[in-house]
Each structure stands twice: as structure tokens, then as C-alpha cells.
Design an enzyme around this catalytic site. Sequence first.
Site, PDB file in Angstrom:
ATOM      1  N   TYR A 162       0.816  -1.226   0.000  1.00  0.00           N
ATOM      2  CA  TYR A 162       0.000   0.000   0.000  1.00  0.00           C
ATOM      3  C   TYR A 162       0.842   1.266   0.000  1.00  0.00           C
ATOM      4  CZ  TYR A 162      -4.398  -2.461   0.899  1.00  0.00           C
ATOM      5  OH  TYR A 162      -5.507  -3.252   0.802  1.00  0.00           O
ATOM      6  N   LYS A 232       2.056 -13.943   6.125  1.00  0.00           N
ATOM      7  CA  LYS A 232       2.174 -15.005   5.120  1.00  0.00           C
ATOM      8  C   LYS A 232       3.655 -15.267   4.903  1.00  0.00           C
ATOM      9  CE  LYS A 232      -0.017 -17.347   2.420  1.00  0.00           C
ATOM     10  NZ  LYS A 232      -0.423 -18.735   2.691  1.00  0.00           N
ATOM     11  N   ASP A 289      -3.901 -16.879   5.849  1.00  0.00           N
ATOM     12  CA  ASP A 289      -5.014 -17.625   5.244  1.00  0.00           C
ATOM     13  C   ASP A 289      -5.701 -18.510   6.288  1.00  0.00           C
ATOM     14  OD1 ASP A 289      -2.607 -18.974   5.311  1.00  0.00           O
ATOM     15  OD2 ASP A 289      -2.897 -20.047   3.432  1.00  0.00           O
TER      16      ASP A 289
END
Length: 426
Positions: A162, A232, A289
Site C-alpha cells: 500500500y 504469510k 489464510d
Amino acid sequence: MSYDYDKVDVPADGEPVQVVDEENDELDIPETPIVPIIHGDGIGKDVGPAAQKVLSAAAEATGRDIAWMRVYAGESARERYDGENLPDDTVNAIDEFRVAIKGPLTTPVGAGFRSLNVALRQTLDFYANVRPTYYLDGVPSPMKKPEDMNMVTFRENTEDVYAGIEWEQGTEDVEKVRNFVEEEMGFDETMHDGPIGIGIKPITEKGSKRLVRKAIDYAIEHDRDKVTLVHKGNIMKFTEGQFSEWGMEVAEEEYPDDEVFAAPDSLWETQDDIDIPEGAVMVEERLADAMLQWMQLRTDEFDVLAMPNLNGDYLSDAAGAQIGGLGIAPGANFGDARVLAEPVHGSAPKRAGQDQANPTALILSGRLMFDYMGWKDAAELVRDAVEETISSGTVTYDLERNLEDAEKVSTTEFADTVIENIHDLA
Ligand code: NAD
């Protein structure tokens, strides 16, 4: 520091919030603090004034007052400041007075218009976006046991994909980056031929550590049991994986073991056998996840969560949906000894100016602001009064359509009922 203001007045009946210790978030809050407020665009015109009067009522009911300083951004600023979207008056007031609240601002889609929300967060270094997700009795939810959720997410606000470091397909720049990556860095068989867009994912030690530190400090102060780092890192080892390593370093190196306990190998091993010192905050890690799954299946196991920007964006919206969605989801941006409360929702242009939108999210963002100020009794009063209002079946259109036997009221009527409940409960 004291600024000269051009088109807004500093309220004469209030006093400025003072910084005692910036690094440790210590503020000195006077009895009548000056608090800048941006009502916002679109439904901000409805929910802004409604939330303002509810928050004033809660402050007064607990023996205090707020000297509101109306400042402008977006459409209301363009009207007053010759087309400017984010005038210096507004940025300076939020900078000087430390504790502020804002409604939603519209970001038109298209080039040349930077998000005002992002600009404000970056200019004043509000590096943690904080979203509590807890259930209010009476709110319609898709879950069987929505009351199991009581989490606070800390989303890093300044870096990750971002950060805006990206290049458009077809430009000379993107080809330069492609050549550098392929030829100089040796990834020559990784990218397909033909048009390509490329973005960079910066994750720094400074950005990661200060975010995790904020989350741990929050957990300690609010008697929470656990901080979960969500990443992750199994795939993105040098960015997300490094985020978690730096986060664990903060837990291990900056706090005594009996206060903060970094759980060893928590990614792969069950914690049942780990001996956690009594009363310590446990810091563990989870893959992003899997976390989205655990959040639904083992909702009550999670407490405070800390994560990089993109994970935080997805996860906090998903968590918000479990407890009733946008109309009630509060948030705030924390910096060092500064807070800017803002709801998760946007300006919902279709509903703007119709006295229909739900002011709960902005009101509860104000609750978070009160909590930051140390006004714990006012914060609890706001929560209880909102819950009482909703659970008695007085709700705005967004909740009414998912409830049987509820009464649909306007933004103003909802706020007035919350104020009545504040008076009854105080
Ligand atoms: P949105 O949050 O404005 O609206 C999404 C949906 O939720 C709509 O159906 C809307 O009617 C409903 N909704 C939102 N808030 C509600 C409330 N308080 N009460 C009842 N219903 C509510 O999201 P969007 O449509 O994607 O964005 C509209 C504009 O807001 C865009 O310009 C966007 O950039 C901006 N935005 C601003 C912020 C912010 O200021 N922090 C956040 C998100 C979006």
C-alpha cells in the site's frame, strides 16, 4: 507548538491536550479538551453532527466537557478554502491538539486525486490502524455465536504494497524496473514476456516493530491475554516472514518474560503444552489464510491481532462482517501520543444528506478516542447506551432490514435515543 489558523477559530472555552511522554503515549487531558472534528463527506453530514452530540452528552454525564473545533476536509473544505481538499488549518489542528475524530471522506476514482485519508495518516504518521470488533446485543449477524468475537486488530498503516511504489504497464519506468529485476537481480525466468505492472512491498524493521509494540502495549493496558501476529511468511519470507521475526524480537527483548511471553514455534505447534507465566501476555503467530478460517471456527480464541497493511485491510473487514458490518464498525488511527478516530465505512453517497445513515460506527469510534484519552467511564457509557438502544429495537435502516420487530428511525432519532440512554445509565 501553536499554529496560526486562517479560517477556523480555536475554541476559547477549551484547553489543549498536552504531551507528557511521546514515546510512551502519555498525554495530559484537561477537563475540557479542544478536540478537532471533521464531519466528513456524504453521510458524514448526517452522522458527524449526530455522533458529536452523543459524545458531548457522554462527556458531560461523566463530569467533563469537550470544546469541539470544527475543521474541514473534502467537499466542505473545497467550499471554504478555494478548492483545497486538505487545508493546512485542518492538518495543523489535528497535529496540535493530538486527539481528533473524523467522518468519512470521498475519494473520487481516477488519477490526480490522492486519498485524503491516506494523506492525513501519512502526514501525521498515524502508523497503526486500530479496529475493535466486538458484538453488541441485538445486532443482526450471519454467525451462530457472534458474541464470541471480542478482538482488536492493529493494522500497519504506512508500508507494504500500500506504500504506492508501483509502475504502470507500458511505461518506460516499468520496463526499467523489469530489466533491473531480470538482468541485475537474476530473476530472468520469473516474469512473463509482454505488458507488465510492478509494485514493491517494503516491510521495514521500524514499521514492523513500532506496530507490534503498540499492539503489545495495548494488550497489557487492557488486560488482554494474547497478541497474534498474522502474516504469510511461509511464502513471502523476506517481507511478511521478517515482519513476524521483528515482532517476536519486540516480544522477547523489550519486555520481561513474566509480562510478555513470546510463544516458541507457535506457527506449527499446539500451545497446549506451553507453560505461560501467570498473567503474561502471550505473543504467537498465525498464517493469514489459516487465520481467516480460525476467526470463524474458533472465534473466542483470539484477542489482539497485529499485521502488515494488506492482511489488516482484508482481515478487519471480514471480522467486522461477523459482528454486523460497516454501519457499526469503529476504528482509529494511533500514532505516538496522538489519535485520529474514524469509522471503517466510507461516505455512502447514495444515502447522503437524508438523515438515514447509521451513526453507530462514528459514535463507537468516539468511544475508542475516549478510551485512548483515559476517559474509561465515558467510553463504557457510550458503548452501553448504544447497545441498549439497538437491543431495544431502535435502529437505522441498515439494521432494521435484517431484524424482525425493530423500529426504523432516522440518524437524528437514533442519536437522540442514545443520549436518553446515556442519561438513564449515568
Ligand atoms: P461505503 O462504506 O461508503 O458504502 C458501502 C455500503 O455500506 C453502502 O451500501 C452504504 O450505503 C453502506 N453504509 C456505509 N456506511 C453506512 C452507515 N453508516 N449506515 C448505513 N449504511 C452504511 O463504501 P464505498 O461505497 O466503497 O465508498 C464510498 C466513498 O467513500 C468512496 O469515495 C470511498 O473512497 C470513500 N471511503 C472513505 C473512507 C474513509 O473516509 N475512511 C473509507 C472507505 C471508503
